[in-house]
Design a protein around this motif. Structure first.
Motif, PDB file in Angstrom:
ATOM      1  N   SER A   1      -4.433   5.544 -14.018  1.00  0.00           N
ATOM      2  CA  SER A   1      -5.326   6.715 -13.696  1.00  0.00           C
ATOM      3  C   SER A   1      -4.528   8.014 -12.968  1.00  0.00           C
ATOM      4  O   SER A   1      -4.823   9.033 -13.248  1.00  0.00           O
ATOM      5  CB  SER A   1      -6.206   6.334 -12.781  1.00  0.00           C
ATOM      6  OG  SER A   1      -5.874   5.872 -11.489  1.00  0.00           O
ATOM      7  N   SER A   2      -3.193   7.534 -12.524  1.00  0.00           N
ATOM      8  CA  SER A   2      -2.522   8.608 -11.904  1.00  0.00           C
ATOM      9  C   SER A   2      -1.047   8.938 -12.723  1.00  0.00           C
ATOM     10  O   SER A   2      -0.711  10.167 -12.355  1.00  0.00           O
ATOM     11  CB  SER A   2      -2.034   8.227 -10.433  1.00  0.00           C
ATOM     12  OG  SER A   2      -1.155   7.149 -10.507  1.00  0.00           O
ATOM     13  N   GLY A   3      -0.662   8.179 -13.396  1.00  0.00           N
ATOM     14  CA  GLY A   3       0.555   8.039 -14.100  1.00  0.00           C
ATOM     15  C   GLY A   3       1.733   7.863 -13.050  1.00  0.00           C
ATOM     16  O   GLY A   3       2.802   8.045 -13.800  1.00  0.00           O
ATOM     17  N   ALA A   4       1.577   7.606 -11.770  1.00  0.00           N
ATOM     18  CA  ALA A   4       2.743   7.446 -10.987  1.00  0.00           C
ATOM     19  C   ALA A   4       2.986   5.764 -10.873  1.00  0.00           C
ATOM     20  O   ALA A   4       1.994   5.010 -11.332  1.00  0.00           O
ATOM     21  CB  ALA A   4       2.230   7.744  -9.521  1.00  0.00           C
ATOM     22  N   ALA A   5       4.149   5.559 -10.788  1.00  0.00           N
ATOM     23  CA  ALA A   5       4.467   4.277 -10.252  1.00  0.00           C
ATOM     24  C   ALA A   5       3.950   3.468  -9.439  1.00  0.00           C
ATOM     25  O   ALA A   5       3.677   4.432  -8.488  1.00  0.00           O
ATOM     26  CB  ALA A   5       6.015   4.001 -10.494  1.00  0.00           C
ATOM     27  N   VAL A   6       3.586   2.253  -9.281  1.00  0.00           N
ATOM     28  CA  VAL A   6       3.098   1.868  -8.035  1.00  0.00           C
ATOM     29  C   VAL A   6       3.829   0.648  -7.483  1.00  0.00           C
ATOM     30  O   VAL A   6       4.179  -0.009  -8.346  1.00  0.00           O
ATOM     31  CB  VAL A   6       1.665   1.237  -8.381  1.00  0.00           C
ATOM     32  CG1 VAL A   6       0.947   0.605  -7.047  1.00  0.00           C
ATOM     33  CG2 VAL A   6       0.550   2.406  -8.941  1.00  0.00           C
ATOM     34  N   LEU A   7       4.072   0.764  -5.941  1.00  0.00           N
ATOM     35  CA  LEU A   7       4.611  -0.534  -5.462  1.00  0.00           C
ATOM     36  C   LEU A   7       3.563  -1.194  -4.912  1.00  0.00           C
ATOM     37  O   LEU A   7       3.141  -0.759  -3.896  1.00  0.00           O
ATOM     38  CB  LEU A   7       5.786   0.122  -4.526  1.00  0.00           C
ATOM     39  CG  LEU A   7       6.643  -1.191  -3.843  1.00  0.00           C
ATOM     40  CD1 LEU A   7       7.771  -0.206  -2.982  1.00  0.00           C
ATOM     41  CD2 LEU A   7       6.302  -2.006  -3.291  1.00  0.00           C
ATOM     42  N   VAL A   8       3.176  -2.192  -5.340  1.00  0.00           N
ATOM     43  CA  VAL A   8       2.187  -3.293  -4.856  1.00  0.00           C
ATOM     44  C   VAL A   8       2.739  -4.355  -3.857  1.00  0.00           C
ATOM     45  O   VAL A   8       3.887  -4.894  -4.365  1.00  0.00           O
ATOM     46  CB  VAL A   8       1.327  -3.739  -5.833  1.00  0.00           C
ATOM     47  CG1 VAL A   8       2.263  -4.691  -6.980  1.00  0.00           C
ATOM     48  CG2 VAL A   8       0.326  -4.794  -5.661  1.00  0.00           C
TER      49      VAL A   8
ATOM     50  N   ALA B   1      -8.525  13.861  -1.295  1.00  0.00           N
ATOM     51  CA  ALA B   1      -7.259  14.553  -1.352  1.00  0.00           C
ATOM     52  C   ALA B   1      -5.988  13.957  -1.781  1.00  0.00           C
ATOM     53  O   ALA B   1      -5.228  14.185  -2.487  1.00  0.00           O
ATOM     54  CB  ALA B   1      -7.206  15.628  -0.388  1.00  0.00           C
ATOM     55  N   VAL B   2      -6.159  12.961  -0.941  1.00  0.00           N
ATOM     56  CA  VAL B   2      -4.974  11.684  -1.018  1.00  0.00           C
ATOM     57  C   VAL B   2      -4.901  11.292  -2.560  1.00  0.00           C
ATOM     58  O   VAL B   2      -3.761  11.064  -2.921  1.00  0.00           O
ATOM     59  CB  VAL B   2      -4.831  10.715  -0.024  1.00  0.00           C
ATOM     60  CG1 VAL B   2      -3.917   9.702  -0.344  1.00  0.00           C
ATOM     61  CG2 VAL B   2      -4.577  11.234   1.332  1.00  0.00           C
ATOM     62  N   ARG B   3      -5.896  10.845  -3.020  1.00  0.00           N
ATOM     63  CA  ARG B   3      -5.953  10.361  -4.367  1.00  0.00           C
ATOM     64  C   ARG B   3      -5.660  11.309  -5.174  1.00  0.00           C
ATOM     65  O   ARG B   3      -4.912  10.989  -6.464  1.00  0.00           O
ATOM     66  CB  ARG B   3      -7.448   9.953  -4.684  1.00  0.00           C
ATOM     67  CG  ARG B   3      -7.665   9.208  -5.841  1.00  0.00           C
ATOM     68  CD  ARG B   3      -9.086   8.686  -5.973  1.00  0.00           C
ATOM     69  NE  ARG B   3      -9.658   7.651  -5.216  1.00  0.00           N
ATOM     70  CZ  ARG B   3     -10.483   7.935  -4.036  1.00  0.00           C
ATOM     71  NH1 ARG B   3     -10.979   8.963  -3.904  1.00  0.00           N
ATOM     72  NH2 ARG B   3     -10.756   6.762  -3.157  1.00  0.00           N
ATOM     73  N   ASP B   4      -5.925  12.605  -4.990  1.00  0.00           N
ATOM     74  CA  ASP B   4      -5.477  13.703  -5.999  1.00  0.00           C
ATOM     75  C   ASP B   4      -3.851  13.770  -5.848  1.00  0.00           C
ATOM     76  O   ASP B   4      -3.253  13.918  -7.153  1.00  0.00           O
ATOM     77  CB  ASP B   4      -6.104  15.025  -5.838  1.00  0.00           C
ATOM     78  CG  ASP B   4      -5.674  16.213  -6.614  1.00  0.00           C
ATOM     79  OD1 ASP B   4      -5.691  15.907  -7.808  1.00  0.00           O
ATOM     80  OD2 ASP B   4      -4.642  16.913  -5.821  1.00  0.00           O
ATOM     81  N   LEU B   5      -3.305  13.711  -4.677  1.00  0.00           N
ATOM     82  CA  LEU B   5      -2.032  13.662  -4.661  1.00  0.00           C
ATOM     83  C   LEU B   5      -1.094  12.380  -5.615  1.00  0.00           C
ATOM     84  O   LEU B   5      -0.034  12.766  -5.734  1.00  0.00           O
ATOM     85  CB  LEU B   5      -1.465  13.656  -3.087  1.00  0.00           C
ATOM     86  CG  LEU B   5      -1.444  14.757  -2.360  1.00  0.00           C
ATOM     87  CD1 LEU B   5      -0.831  14.170  -0.926  1.00  0.00           C
ATOM     88  CD2 LEU B   5      -0.312  15.585  -2.932  1.00  0.00           C
ATOM     89  N   CYS B   6      -1.818  11.572  -5.720  1.00  0.00           N
ATOM     90  CA  CYS B   6      -1.152  10.414  -6.409  1.00  0.00           C
ATOM     91  C   CYS B   6      -0.853  10.714  -8.152  1.00  0.00           C
ATOM     92  O   CYS B   6       0.134  10.329  -8.547  1.00  0.00           O
ATOM     93  CB  CYS B   6      -2.279   9.148  -6.757  1.00  0.00           C
ATOM     94  SG  CYS B   6      -2.465   8.384  -5.146  1.00  0.00           S
ATOM     95  N   THR B   7      -1.451  11.810  -8.399  1.00  0.00           N
ATOM     96  CA  THR B   7      -1.292  12.317  -9.809  1.00  0.00           C
ATOM     97  C   THR B   7      -0.110  13.465  -9.882  1.00  0.00           C
ATOM     98  O   THR B   7       0.367  13.634 -10.736  1.00  0.00           O
ATOM     99  CB  THR B   7      -2.370  13.146 -10.367  1.00  0.00           C
ATOM    100  OG1 THR B   7      -2.809  14.302  -9.515  1.00  0.00           O
ATOM    101  CG2 THR B   7      -3.669  12.136 -10.330  1.00  0.00           C
ATOM    102  N   ARG B   8       0.401  13.627  -8.504  1.00  0.00           N
ATOM    103  CA  ARG B   8       1.704  14.547  -8.357  1.00  0.00           C
ATOM    104  C   ARG B   8       2.987  14.065  -7.801  1.00  0.00           C
ATOM    105  O   ARG B   8       3.803  14.776  -7.420  1.00  0.00           O
ATOM    106  CB  ARG B   8       1.298  15.779  -7.542  1.00  0.00           C
ATOM    107  CG  ARG B   8      -0.087  16.630  -7.981  1.00  0.00           C
ATOM    108  CD  ARG B   8      -0.893  16.990  -6.932  1.00  0.00           C
ATOM    109  NE  ARG B   8      -0.876  18.408  -6.857  1.00  0.00           N
ATOM    110  CZ  ARG B   8      -1.788  19.180  -6.162  1.00  0.00           C
ATOM    111  NH1 ARG B   8      -2.649  18.593  -5.270  1.00  0.00           N
ATOM    112  NH2 ARG B   8      -1.658  20.598  -6.160  1.00  0.00           N
ATOM    113  N   VAL B   9       3.032  12.682  -7.803  1.00  0.00           N
ATOM    114  CA  VAL B   9       4.152  12.005  -7.255  1.00  0.00           C
ATOM    115  C   VAL B   9       4.696  10.978  -8.213  1.00  0.00           C
ATOM    116  O   VAL B   9       4.165  10.860  -9.093  1.00  0.00           O
ATOM    117  CB  VAL B   9       3.757  11.215  -5.756  1.00  0.00           C
ATOM    118  CG1 VAL B   9       3.129  12.424  -4.439  1.00  0.00           C
ATOM    119  CG2 VAL B   9       2.810  10.220  -6.168  1.00  0.00           C
TER     120      VAL B   9
END
Length: 471
Positions: free
Chosen positions: A167-174, A124-132
């Motif tokens: 995979s998500s379309g979200a920017a990632v802060l690594v 569910a959290v992985r799915d949220l990555c596509t909405r943020v």
């Protein structure tokens, strides 16, 4: 620009270092107005989590709608989501309300390495990555989100962040905090590439809530109009300062919190803090019989000569430690100052001491030996900041006493030459330079080195008191 209204959706921390408590502090420290919706009530402290109570998803939904029905939200930060039902409730609310900026801190792996969520909650959290808009995983969480082993180096972390973005379309802060080494870089990975912000690891155990704090800072700064890259530069500067000053909070016996409001407090230099902490010792110096009778001129000459004989022995050893500071100083001006001070100590021993007591050599008294052994030990360890801290009290305390005694002159004072030497404006200037050297050394030092500096300064102050008390 109006104050950004930022909503934190996360768990609690009764000690105030993580979760919504850290979020609200971070938001406020960076100029936002913080709001909070509770996903879980967590019984935790700086040493770990004891238990977690998750309210029904319906109550979470009621909290979310109570905020969004009334307040125009500029940004949302999402933290701890303990179950699939909780994550899905947040997702449905996001779809309906569509906040302009959403940052997800995927709290999935504990500092110990233990997985915090079951398989369904992770999905569910992985799915949220596509909405943020931005995801801020640490290295272990990035591995979970990409289905890989945790990255062992920065290049691997960037590669996984790229995969998560694709995979998500979200920017990632690594974040590089979990990687080994002195350097601690962070980066934004998005459709425009990799935007890296370099940094150096802060030497502190007080790291509780850093992930929460950084993600809420990013949400606040983005809502203030900064790009993700610019937001990271500002957030990293702020968080590095919060880590550097964290130990002064002294909260808890485990991994303490960062100092969220460090930028709002008056700045106290390292030497100001050391001098303040020495107030009790300085009061005892003023009260000791030797200093009081020296001040009013009633000190017996034999006692003063005994003091001068021991001080002569001390100054010879002290000069050698000052010379060691000169050897270790990196700046040419500092090397010149410490070298001149070393020579000045020898000249002082010759001019003032031998003029009164001649060249007779005494045996060092216990207080003299103890003080010199302390200085020699600092010199032998070879850390410039510690040596500077150890020698500073002999400048500062004598200058302080000398100036105050000079302020109340007595005609034909029997020890006027001693008072004039330490109340001399030239000695005041040298003391100010020694203080500046100590502050510069502390500013460039790690937390552990500053701690050793503080101990060296405090012990030297105690040795100064013991030296006066010996006569």
């Amino acid at each position: 620009m109006s104050v950004p209204r930022v909503l934190s959706i996360a768990g609690t921390d009764p000690t105030g270092g993580a979760g919504i408590h850290a979020d609200l502090k971070s938001i406020g420290a960076l100029g936002g107005y913080g709001m909070a919706v509770v996903t879980a009530l967590v019984a935790q402290n700086t040493r770990g989590v004891r238990s977690v109570h998750v309210p029904p998803a319906a109550f979470l939904d009621a909290q979310l709608r109570a905020v969004s029905d009334d307040v125009d939200i500029d940004a949302v930060k999402i933290g701890m989501l303990q179950s699939r039902a909780i994550a899905e409730t947040v997702g449905e609310w996001l779809d309906e309300v569509a906040p302009p900026i959403v940052v997800l801190d995927p709290v999935m792996v504990a500092t110990s390495g233990d997985r915090l969520l079951d398989i369904e909650a992770e999905a569910a959290v992985r799915d949220l990555c596509t909405r943020v808009d931005l995801v801020t995983p640490n290295i272990p969480e990035l591995a979970v989100l990409t289905g890989e082993a945790p990255a062992r180096d920065w290049a691997a972390a960037l590669r996984q962040a790229r995969a998560l973005h694709d995979s998500s379309g979200a920017a990632v802060l690594v974040k590089g905090g979990h990687l080994a080494g002195r350097l601690c870089p962070d980066a934004i990975v998005d459709g425009d590439g990799v935007h890296e912000v370099t940094g150096t690891r802060v030497d502190t155990r007080s790291t509780h809530g850093t992930g929460c704090s950084l993600s809420s800072a990013m949400a606040t700064l983005r809502a203030s109009g900064l790009t993700w890259h610019a937001a990271l530069e500002r957030a990293k500067e702020w968080l590095t300062g919060a880590l550097a000053s964290a130990d002064v909070l002294r909260v808890g016996r485990g991994r303490g919190p960062v100092d969220h409001f460090h930028e709002l407090r008056p700045v106290e230099s390292w030497t100001d803090a050391a001098w303040r902490r020495s107030a009790e010792v300085r009061t005892e110096v003023d009260r000791c019989d030797f200093v009081r009778s020296l001040a009013d001129g009633s000190l017996a000459e034999t006692r003063f000569h005994d003091y001068l004989a021991q001080d002569a022995l001390y100054l010879r050893g002290y000069s050698a430690v000052l010379a060691r500071a000169a050897d270790l100083a990196t700046a040419a001006a500092d090397r010149a100052f410490w070298s001149a001070s070393a020579q000045g100590a020898l000249e002082e021993e010759a001019r003032l001491h031998r003029a009164r007591i001649g060249a007779a050599i005494s045996e060092p008294a216990p207080a003299t030996l103890a003080y010199l052994r302390h200085l020699d030990a600092a010199a032998a360890r070879g850390e410039y900041p510690e040596i500077v801290a150890a020698v500073l009290p002999c400048f500062w305390l004598y200058s302080d006493v000398g100036m105050r005694l000079q302020a109340h002159p007595r005609p034909r004072h029997p020890y006027a030459d001693w008072l004039e030497a330490y109340g001399d404006p030239a000695f005041t200037v040298a003391t100010e330079r020694a203080i500046a050297c100590a502050d510069a050394a502390a500013a460039a030092a790690s937390v552990s080195t500053r701690s050793r500096m503080a101990e060296a300064f405090a012990r030297s102050m105690m040795h100064e008191l013991a030296f006066f008390d010996a006569f």
